[in-house]
Design a protein around this motif. Structure first.
Motif, short mmCIF file in Angstrom:
data_model
loop_
_atom_site.label_atom_id
_atom_site.label_comp_id
_atom_site.label_asym_id
_atom_site.label_seq_id
_atom_site.Cartn_x
_atom_site.Cartn_y
_atom_site.Cartn_z
N GLU A 1 8.81 -2.98 3.26
CA GLU A 1 8.81 -2.06 2.13
C GLU A 1 8.94 -2.75 0.77
O GLU A 1 9.14 -2.08 -0.23
N GLU A 2 8.87 -4.06 0.72
CA GLU A 2 8.92 -4.79 -0.55
C GLU A 2 7.53 -5.32 -0.86
O GLU A 2 6.84 -5.85 0.01
N THR A 3 7.15 -5.20 -2.12
CA THR A 3 5.84 -5.69 -2.54
C THR A 3 5.85 -7.21 -2.59
O THR A 3 6.68 -7.81 -3.27
N ILE A 4 4.92 -7.81 -1.87
CA ILE A 4 4.76 -9.27 -1.86
C ILE A 4 3.81 -9.67 -2.99
O ILE A 4 4.08 -10.59 -3.75
N PHE A 5 2.68 -8.98 -3.07
CA PHE A 5 1.79 -9.15 -4.22
C PHE A 5 1.01 -7.88 -4.47
O PHE A 5 0.84 -7.05 -3.58
N LEU A 6 0.56 -7.74 -5.70
CA LEU A 6 -0.25 -6.61 -6.12
C LEU A 6 -1.40 -7.15 -6.94
O LEU A 6 -1.18 -7.91 -7.90
N LEU A 7 -2.60 -6.79 -6.55
CA LEU A 7 -3.80 -7.27 -7.23
C LEU A 7 -4.62 -6.06 -7.66
O LEU A 7 -4.81 -5.14 -6.87
N GLU A 8 -5.08 -6.08 -8.89
CA GLU A 8 -5.96 -5.03 -9.39
C GLU A 8 -7.15 -5.70 -10.06
O GLU A 8 -6.99 -6.62 -10.86
N LEU A 9 -8.32 -5.22 -9.71
CA LEU A 9 -9.55 -5.78 -10.26
C LEU A 9 -10.54 -4.66 -10.54
O LEU A 9 -10.81 -3.84 -9.66
N ASP A 10 -11.03 -4.62 -11.75
CA ASP A 10 -12.16 -3.77 -12.11
C ASP A 10 -13.32 -4.71 -12.39
O ASP A 10 -13.31 -5.43 -13.40
N TYR A 11 -14.28 -4.73 -11.49
CA TYR A 11 -15.44 -5.61 -11.62
C TYR A 11 -16.65 -4.75 -11.95
O TYR A 11 -16.91 -3.75 -11.28
N ALA A 12 -17.38 -5.13 -13.00
CA ALA A 12 -18.45 -4.26 -13.51
C ALA A 12 -19.76 -5.01 -13.65
O ALA A 12 -19.81 -6.23 -13.73
N GLY A 13 -20.80 -4.21 -13.70
CA GLY A 13 -22.14 -4.72 -13.98
C GLY A 13 -22.90 -3.71 -14.79
O GLY A 13 -22.66 -2.50 -14.69
N VAL A 14 -23.80 -4.21 -15.61
CA VAL A 14 -24.72 -3.33 -16.33
C VAL A 14 -26.07 -3.47 -15.65
O VAL A 14 -26.57 -4.59 -15.47
N PHE A 15 -26.62 -2.34 -15.28
CA PHE A 15 -27.89 -2.29 -14.57
C PHE A 15 -28.92 -1.58 -15.43
O PHE A 15 -28.61 -0.60 -16.10
N GLN A 16 -30.15 -2.09 -15.40
CA GLN A 16 -31.25 -1.39 -16.03
C GLN A 16 -32.04 -0.72 -14.92
O GLN A 16 -32.46 -1.36 -13.96
N ILE A 17 -32.22 0.58 -15.08
CA ILE A 17 -32.87 1.38 -14.05
C ILE A 17 -34.05 2.11 -14.69
O ILE A 17 -33.92 2.70 -15.76
N ASN B 1 7.46 -16.28 6.47
CA ASN B 1 6.50 -16.34 7.57
C ASN B 1 6.09 -14.95 8.05
O ASN B 1 5.38 -14.81 9.03
N VAL B 2 6.58 -13.92 7.35
CA VAL B 2 6.27 -12.55 7.72
C VAL B 2 4.85 -12.22 7.27
O VAL B 2 4.46 -12.50 6.14
N ARG B 3 4.09 -11.64 8.18
CA ARG B 3 2.73 -11.24 7.84
C ARG B 3 2.79 -9.89 7.13
O ARG B 3 3.20 -8.89 7.71
N PRO B 4 2.35 -9.84 5.86
CA PRO B 4 2.46 -8.58 5.12
C PRO B 4 1.42 -7.55 5.57
O PRO B 4 0.38 -7.90 6.09
N GLU B 5 1.76 -6.29 5.35
CA GLU B 5 0.81 -5.20 5.56
C GLU B 5 0.01 -5.06 4.27
O GLU B 5 0.59 -4.95 3.19
N GLU C 1 -7.80 -2.16 -5.69
CA GLU C 1 -6.35 -2.32 -5.78
C GLU C 1 -5.87 -2.78 -4.41
O GLU C 1 -6.11 -2.12 -3.40
N VAL C 2 -5.22 -3.93 -4.38
CA VAL C 2 -4.73 -4.52 -3.14
C VAL C 2 -3.22 -4.67 -3.26
O VAL C 2 -2.73 -5.29 -4.21
N GLU C 3 -2.52 -4.11 -2.28
CA GLU C 3 -1.06 -4.25 -2.27
C GLU C 3 -0.64 -4.81 -0.92
O GLU C 3 -1.01 -4.28 0.13
N ALA C 4 0.14 -5.89 -0.97
CA ALA C 4 0.68 -6.51 0.23
C ALA C 4 2.18 -6.23 0.26
O ALA C 4 2.89 -6.54 -0.71
N LYS C 5 2.66 -5.65 1.36
CA LYS C 5 4.07 -5.31 1.50
C LYS C 5 4.61 -5.88 2.80
O LYS C 5 3.90 -5.93 3.81
N ALA C 6 5.88 -6.25 2.76
CA ALA C 6 6.61 -6.64 3.96
C ALA C 6 7.99 -6.02 3.84
O ALA C 6 8.66 -6.17 2.81
#
Length: 168
Positions: A80-96, A44-48, A73-78
């Motif tokens: 000093e322990e990691t609750i979850f770690l999320l990494e996402l590289d989201y890309a797009g190709v643009f024509q300019i 029930n601890v709210r992570p940082e 990069e998202v890190e949730a800690k409570a």
């Protein structure tokens, strides 16, 4: 008024309008770690939560196609322990097309990520929910401030060591 002759006696050619279009968008890299499951899910601890954001852009072809990537990069800690770690590289190709050279970098580093962000935000919310946590709804990101910070950092690095100041 473009039918009026110019000084050469020929009709003036209309200027080409600037164009920005999304050709495609995709997940380039994705990771979700839930090291405390299942015990961490019952806490029930709210992570940082700390969120790191970066952007990058590279030209992928000579006909005005650029890949723009948002790195999250998202890190949730409570306690000093990691609750979850999320990494996402989201890309797009643009024509300019028809963008002045001095406007290209801000367009790639501000406007393109701004167009991609809602999709990356949804993926983060879905991943955290699917990981057993409440959906994480990331606040809108000020890509203008992020761009300015990168410019300032590049300028200070160039001043300190004479390194390249390119942002891509």
């Amino acid at each position: 008024m473009s039918d009026e002759p110019n000084t050469n006696g020929k009709a003036a050619e209309p200027a080409q309008a600037p164009r920005l279009s999304i050709v495609l968008q995709y997940i380039k890299d994705i990771s979700f770690e839930n090291p405390k499951a299942p015990a961490g899910l019952q806490s029930n601890v709210r992570p940082e939560i700390q969120i790191k954001v970066d952007t990058r852009a590279t030209q992928v072809s000579n006909d005005g196609h650029y890949e723009v990537v948002i790195d999250l990069e998202v890190e949730a800690k409570a306690s000093e322990e990691t609750i979850f770690l999320l990494e996402l590289d989201y890309a797009g190709v643009f024509q300019i097309a028809n963008i002045p050279p001095d406007s290209l970098q801000p367009l790639l580093m501000i406007e393109c990520p701004r167009l991609l962000f809602p999709f990356a935000r949804r993926i983060v919310a879905d991943m955290t929910r699917d990981g057993g946590f409440p959906p994480l709804m990331i606040d809108p990101i000020d890509f203008v401030t992020l761009y300015r910070q990168r410019l300032a950092s590049a300028a200070s690095q160039a001043k300190a060591g004479g390194t390249d100041t390119a942002l891509t």
